[in-house]
Write a protein that holds these residues in place. Structure first.
Motif, short mmCIF file in Angstrom:
data_model
loop_
_atom_site.label_atom_id
_atom_site.label_comp_id
_atom_site.label_asym_id
_atom_site.label_seq_id
_atom_site.Cartn_x
_atom_site.Cartn_y
_atom_site.Cartn_z
N GLU A 172 54.79 28.23 6.05
CA GLU A 172 55.69 27.09 5.87
C GLU A 172 54.96 25.77 6.10
N ASN A 173 55.34 24.75 5.33
CA ASN A 173 54.85 23.38 5.50
C ASN A 173 56.03 22.45 5.70
N ILE A 174 55.89 21.50 6.61
CA ILE A 174 56.95 20.52 6.89
C ILE A 174 56.33 19.13 6.98
N PHE A 175 56.81 18.20 6.16
CA PHE A 175 56.44 16.81 6.33
C PHE A 175 57.33 16.18 7.40
N SER A 176 56.74 15.33 8.25
CA SER A 176 57.57 14.56 9.18
C SER A 176 58.41 13.57 8.38
N LYS A 177 59.51 13.12 8.98
CA LYS A 177 60.45 12.23 8.27
C LYS A 177 59.79 10.96 7.77
N ASP A 178 58.81 10.45 8.52
CA ASP A 178 58.14 9.22 8.11
C ASP A 178 56.98 9.47 7.15
N GLY A 179 56.75 10.74 6.83
CA GLY A 179 55.71 11.08 5.89
C GLY A 179 54.29 11.01 6.42
#
Length: 414
Positions: A189-196
Motif C-alpha cells: 500500500e501507498n499513502i500520500f499525506s494530505k498536504d502531498g
C-alpha cells in the motif's frame, strides 16, 4: 484475492495487498460542473472495471475493458521464459488459477482517463474513458504491479513494483516517471499525506509461503513502513512495527502492515496485520501503538494460518470523513463492521462474502466494501452500522476507488 492460497508456493510469486481509503482525484473548479463523481470497481479476474454511482443506490453506469491490449501482452509473455514463469506463478498463487488483470485504479483530474495497475502484466496503463484505448503504458521494475496512490492534487500516481522492492511515481497524464524509491520486501500500500509532502509505503513481505507459524515469522522478509519526501523521493524514516508490537507484549503477532488509514488530522494511523482479526492504533508523534482492537471470529473460520488469504485474516479498512467511525472488512470471517473510534466498540456484524476492500461513498455516509466471494459491492451506513444496498459487479472485485467521469459518460463502444 481474496482466495485461499495454495500450499508449497513458488517463492517467485508476488505478494499482495493492503488498504486505505483514498481521496477522489481532484478537478479544477472550472471542470467540476462537467464531471460526475463515481466509484470505480476493479474486477480482477475479468479484466474490467465497473463504474457505479458514488452514493445512494450505487447503480451501475458503465463498464471499461482494462486489458484491450491483452493479445499483445500475452505474446510478449509467451516469448520470454522468465516473464512466463512469473505470470504463471501469479496465476497459480494469488489468482487461484486466474490471471490478475486489475489491482488499482484512479481517474485523471479531468475525468477523461483512468489509470490502472495490472499485476499479471507488470505495468500501469492509462485508458481513454471515451474510446477505451490506451493512452500510455509504463512497465514497472520486476514482474508485478500492485497498489497505487494518487497525490492530493491528482497529478501524480505512485505504484508498487512488488517483486522489485520499488515504488515508481508517475505523471498521471503522461506516464512519465518522476522518481522512484526503495522499500522493504514486497511493497504494497501507498499513502500520500494530505498536504502531498510525504508518501508512506507498507512492505508486507512474503505472504504466499506456508511458513506461517509465529516462530517462522523471520522467513517472511524485511517488512517495514518507508516514509519518503514526495518531492525528492528521499527516505525520511522507516518504521518497523516488530519493536512496537513487542513493547506491548504481542511478540507472536505479525508486523506485516496491511490495510491502513490515517485519522483526519494524521496524528493516528490505524492498521491491520497478517493473521489478526482486528486492528491497531499507532500514535505518529510518540511512535507507539496506543490501542489494540480484537474483533469477533466467525466460528466457521479455521484458525489454521495456512488457509488465510495471503496471510490476511481481516483485510480492508476505511474511516468516515469526520473521523468518528472505522469500517473493517473481516475477510476470512465473512463480515464487515463499523467501529466507534472513540470507544472501539464494534456495531452489527454485517454478513458479506470475503470482503476485500473498504472505502467511503462519495457523500461520506457509507462504507463500501467489495465482496470478492459474491461478485458484488455492498454499502453499510456509518450511522447505523447496517447494510443499505448491494449491487452486482464483475468477477472478483477488489479495489474500489472514488473518481470522476464526464457528466454524460457512457461505456466505450470498443
Amino acid at each position: 484475492m481474496p482466495v485461499l492460497k495454495p500450499r508449497h508456493l513458488c517463492v517467485m510469486a508476488a505478494a499482495v495487498v493492503l488498504t486505505v481509503t483514498a481521496p477522489a482525484t481532484v478537478a479544477s473548479a472550472a471542470d467540476t460542473a462537467a464531471l460526475r463523481e463515481v466509484l470505480f470497481v476493479g474486477n480482477n479476474w475479468d479484466g474490467t472495471a465497473d463504474v457505479i454511482k458514488s452514493s445512494g443506490d450505487l447503480a451501475k453506469i458503465g463498464r471499461i475493458n482494462v486489458v484491450p491490449d491483452k493479445d499483445a501482452r500475452m505474446a510478449e509473455i509467451n516469448a520470454d521464459p522468465i516473464k512466463w514463469i512469473y505470470f504463471m506463478a501469479i496465476r497459480n498463487s494469488v489468482g487461484e488459477g486466474h490471471d490478475q488483470f486489475v489491482d488499482d485504479m484512479y481517474s485523471t483530474p479531468d475525468g477523461k482517463s483512468v489509470v490502472v495497475s495490472r499485476p499479471s502484466f507488470a505495468d500501469v496503463v492509462s485508458i481513454d474513458l471515451a474510446t477505451g484505448k490506451i493512452n500510455w503504458r509504463f512497465k514497472v521494475s520486476g514482474y508485478r504491479a500492485d497498489h497505487m496512490a494518487v497525490s492530493p492534487d491528482g497529478t501524480r500516481v505512485a505504484v508498487s513494483a512488488s517483486t522489485a522492492n520499488t515504488v515508481h511515481v508517475l505523471n498521471i497524464n503522461t506516464g512519465q516517471q518522476l522518481g522512484s524509491f526503495a522499500t522493504g520486501d514486497k511493497p504494497h500500500e501507498n499513502i500520500f499525506s494530505k498536504d502531498g509532502k510525504y508518501i508512506w509505503n507498507m512492505a508486507i513481505g512474503d505472504v504466499n509461503t506456508d511458513s506461517d507459524a509465529p516462530w517462522l515469522d523471520w522467513t517472511k522478509g524485511d517488512r517495514h513502513i518507508t516514509v519518503v519526501d514526495a518531492t525528492t523521493y528521499k527516505q525520511v524514516k522507516t518504521i518497523d512495527m516488530r519493536d512496537r508490537l513487542n513493547a506491548i507484549g504481542l511478540t507472536d503477532y505479525s508486523d506485516a502492515v496491511r490495510p491502513a488509514v490515517f485519522s483526519p488530522d494524521e496524528s493516528k494511523l490505524y492498521f491491520q496485520v497478517s493473521f489478526f482479526n482486528g486492528f491497531f492504533e499507532y500514535d505518529v508523534a510518540t511512535d507507539k501503538i496506543t490501542r489494540t482492537k480484537t474483533l469477533p471470529k466467525n466460528p466457521a473460520t479455521s484458525d489454521d494460518r495456512t488457509t488465510m488469504v495471503n496471510d490476511s485474516r481481516h483485510h480492508g479498512l476505511s474511516m468516515s470523513p469526520d473521523g468518528s467511525k472505522l469500517c473493517v472488512a473481516g475477510t476470512m470471517d465473512d463480515y464487515a463492521t463499523v467501529v466507534n473510534r472513540a470507544t472501539l466498540q464494534e456495531g452489527p456484524l454485517v454478513t458479506v462474502s470475503k470482503p476485500y476492500w473498504a472505502t467511503v461513498s462519495g457523500d461520506g455516509k457509507s462504507c463500501v466494501v467489495s465482496e470478492s466471494g459474491a461478485d458484488q459491492v455492498t454499502a453499510i451506513d456509518f450511522a447505523t452500522g447496517r447494510k443499505t444496498v448491494s449491487v452486482p459487479v464483475g468477477d472478483h472485485p477488489q479495489r474500489v476507488r472514488l473518481g470522476h467521469v464526464a457528466a454524460d459518460w457512457t461505456s466505450p463502444s470498443s
